[in-house]
Design a protein around this motif. Structure first.
Motif, short mmCIF file in Angstrom:
data_model
loop_
_atom_site.label_atom_id
_atom_site.label_comp_id
_atom_site.label_asym_id
_atom_site.label_seq_id
_atom_site.Cartn_x
_atom_site.Cartn_y
_atom_site.Cartn_z
N LEU A 25 0.78 -1.15 0.12
CA LEU A 25 -0.06 -0.08 0.05
C LEU A 25 0.86 1.30 -0.06
O LEU A 25 2.08 1.38 0.86
N SER A 26 0.35 2.24 -0.89
CA SER A 26 1.13 3.41 -0.83
C SER A 26 1.24 4.31 0.22
O SER A 26 2.24 4.78 0.78
N GLY A 27 0.18 4.37 0.74
CA GLY A 27 0.06 5.35 1.90
C GLY A 27 -0.27 5.06 3.32
O GLY A 27 0.42 5.68 4.26
N THR A 28 -0.34 3.72 3.42
CA THR A 28 -0.62 3.15 4.86
C THR A 28 -0.16 1.49 4.71
O THR A 28 -0.75 0.60 4.81
N PRO A 29 1.29 1.28 4.23
CA PRO A 29 1.62 0.10 4.21
C PRO A 29 1.74 -0.60 5.43
O PRO A 29 1.74 -0.10 6.60
N GLY A 30 1.56 -1.96 5.33
CA GLY A 30 1.61 -2.86 6.35
C GLY A 30 3.21 -2.95 6.84
O GLY A 30 4.16 -2.44 6.36
N LYS A 31 3.38 -3.65 7.96
CA LYS A 31 4.79 -3.91 8.36
C LYS A 31 4.77 -5.47 9.12
O LYS A 31 3.90 -5.85 9.90
N ILE A 32 5.99 -5.74 9.53
CA ILE A 32 6.25 -6.94 10.35
C ILE A 32 6.61 -6.22 11.58
O ILE A 32 7.91 -5.76 11.66
N TRP A 33 6.27 -6.20 12.87
CA TRP A 33 6.93 -5.67 14.20
C TRP A 33 7.33 -6.78 15.13
O TRP A 33 8.03 -6.72 15.97
N ARG A 34 6.65 -8.05 14.62
CA ARG A 34 7.12 -9.11 15.71
C ARG A 34 6.89 -10.51 15.06
O ARG A 34 6.02 -10.66 14.34
N GLY A 35 7.81 -11.30 15.48
CA GLY A 35 7.57 -12.75 15.01
C GLY A 35 6.90 -13.53 15.77
O GLY A 35 6.05 -12.94 16.71
N SER A 36 6.60 -14.58 15.84
CA SER A 36 5.83 -15.43 16.47
C SER A 36 6.55 -15.68 17.97
O SER A 36 7.63 -15.52 18.15
N VAL A 37 5.55 -16.03 18.97
CA VAL A 37 5.89 -16.21 20.37
C VAL A 37 5.36 -17.47 20.78
O VAL A 37 4.57 -18.11 20.36
N PRO A 38 5.88 -17.85 22.23
CA PRO A 38 5.47 -19.25 22.57
C PRO A 38 4.15 -19.01 23.17
O PRO A 38 3.55 -18.11 23.10
N VAL A 39 3.67 -20.26 23.46
CA VAL A 39 2.29 -20.34 23.85
C VAL A 39 1.92 -19.36 25.14
O VAL A 39 2.71 -19.59 26.15
N GLY A 40 0.90 -18.79 25.20
CA GLY A 40 0.37 -18.01 26.57
C GLY A 40 1.50 -16.80 26.42
O GLY A 40 1.43 -16.24 27.65
N HIS A 41 2.24 -16.57 25.67
CA HIS A 41 3.20 -15.36 25.89
C HIS A 41 2.71 -14.06 26.18
O HIS A 41 3.25 -13.33 26.95
N ASP A 42 1.48 -13.84 25.74
CA ASP A 42 0.65 -12.19 26.12
C ASP A 42 -0.22 -12.50 27.02
O ASP A 42 -1.17 -11.69 26.97
#
Length: 415
Positions: free
Chosen positions: A373-390
């Motif tokens: 997207l030109s105006g509001t591009p996506g991004k990767i801010w974090r990879g995968s995390v362990p079970v129940g991490h959050d």
């Protein structure tokens, strides 16, 4: 979500910023929809069963983490940017916690047999009572209603391709068996339907304040992309069957083996066909070759195919691709993973990106953000995390459950 509602994301980005999604599906279809949203800025809370989490975490091409645990390659690719929690919906506390999340969410997407959540007191009426503007998307194999013989059946990618009609069209003609499209094509198609329909209903909810329920049957998502197959049956009495890679009604449209690999050549319409003829030193206006284009199984059509295959076999893939593309004929190498990783066009468009994965404790590389997207591009801010991490972030910081209570809930397997 309400603009005054606290957000878990440290940085707002993408076209879906401010949208909170609850994700409770498993395997591929629903989590793929969820990760697409997360890559475009939505705040996605993915909920797994307590303990070991989903089986899919380790199911496909696993990589060993420093802890000794295995993490599936597909999990690394499709579980980025999401907050991962655990919850037992069958308990009263789990139900109540989920409804508190519902109150703060815009969309809930799940995948299970029809009416699975009803038995836990989480039927649609209860969820909509907790949040009248929420969009609920149910993914199931055969739909939430219909013929009772089918509704309760288990379904996976494989069965959806079979029942939805895709597999009957995949592969070479009889006596060769039908084949499945890979990887997990029915699942990924269903994920796309889940995402667009959820956003369509979300737009309606934004305008009216009214939530609604989406009944997405996996076989119907597959069935919808069969082009005119059912119109041809109903209007012409035609039952389409497998034809391999050939188009069947015009050529060339097939795979061809060069001296060092495989290519596809696709010529649509008489103008492009004429370019193919000129490459082969054939007169495109000769009635023989005019007939060969449309009547692929005629003697003329079979001869044309043989001439083209002989021409391709005498050349390398690079030569074939260069010559046909210079002639403005659709032609491509059939690419494998190594070739895609090393291809200059893939690199120029930054199709493959690196990100830090918390489970592996290192940088990994895979497919980046699609589309761009030109105006509001996506991004990767974090990879995968362990079970129940959050768990503590979501249940503690967002819902306000105390650390002592969270510890007690974890001890009893509620989270």
């Amino acid at each position: 979500m309400d603009p005054s509602e606290p957000t878990l994301l440290a940085e707002q980005f993408g076209p879906l910023q401010g949208v909170r999604i609850l994700s409770t599906g498993t395997i591929v279809a629903e989590p793929f929809a969820a990760v697409m949203a997360a890559e475009m800025g939505a705040e996605v809370i993915h909920i797994e069963r307590p303990g070991k989490g989903e089986d899919w975490r380790v199911a496909e091409f696993p990589i060993q983490a420093p802890s000794g645990d295995l993490v599936a390659s597909s999990w690394l690719q499709d579980h980025r940017n999401m907050y991962h929690t655990t919850l037992d919906f069958s308990t009263a506390e789990g139900r109540d916690i989920f409804l508190k999340l519902v109150e703060r969410a815009d969309i809930w997407m799940e995948s299970s047999k029809a009416r699975t959540y009803d038995k836990w007191g989480l039927d649609d009426a209860t969820v909509l009572a907790a949040n009248p503007s929420i969009v609920i998307c149910h993914i199931s194999g055969y739909g939430q209603d219909g013929d009772p013989e089918y509704v309760g059946r288990a379904s996976y990618d494989f069965t959806a391709q079979a029942f939805g009609g895709m597999m009957n069209l995949m592969g070479n003609p009889e006596p060769d068996p039908p084949t499945r499209a890979v990887p997990w094509t029915a699942d990924y198609i269903t994920g796309l339907f889940c995402m667009w329909s959820s956003l369509a209903a979300y737009i309606h909810a934004q305008r009216t304040g009214e939530g609604q329920v989406i009944d997405l049957a996996q076989f119907e998502a597959v069935h919808r992309i069969l082009s005119g197959t059912m119109v041809a049956y109903n209007e012409l009495g035609m039952v389409r069957e497998r034809a391999g890679n050939k188009a069947g009604n015009a050529q060339p449209w097939d795979t061809f083996q060069a001296s060092d690999g495989w290519v596809v050549i696709a010529a649509v319409g008489p103008a492009v066909y004429a370019r193919v003829c000129r490459v082969l030193d054939l007169d495109p206006d000769d009635e023989k070759w005019v007939k060969a284009r449309r009547e692929v199984n005629s003697p003329e059509g079979i001869e044309f195919d043989a001439v083209l295959r002989g021409w391709v076999e005498d050349r390398t893939v690079d030569e074939v691709v260069r010559i046909f593309n210079e002639a403005q004929v659709g032609c491509s190498r059939i690419m494998n993973a190594r070739e895609m990783a090393e291809n200059p066009h893939y690199r120029a468009r930054e199709v493959h990106l690196e990100w830090e994965d918390q489970q592996l404790g290192k940088t990994v590389k895979g497919v980046g953000i699609v589309p761009k997207l030109s105006g509001t591009p996506g991004k990767i801010w974090r990879g995968s995390v362990p079970v129940g991490h959050d768990n503590h972030l979501v249940y503690g910081d967002l819902l306000g459950i105390s650390p002592d209570t969270l510890h007690e809930l974890a001890e009893r397997g509620v989270i």
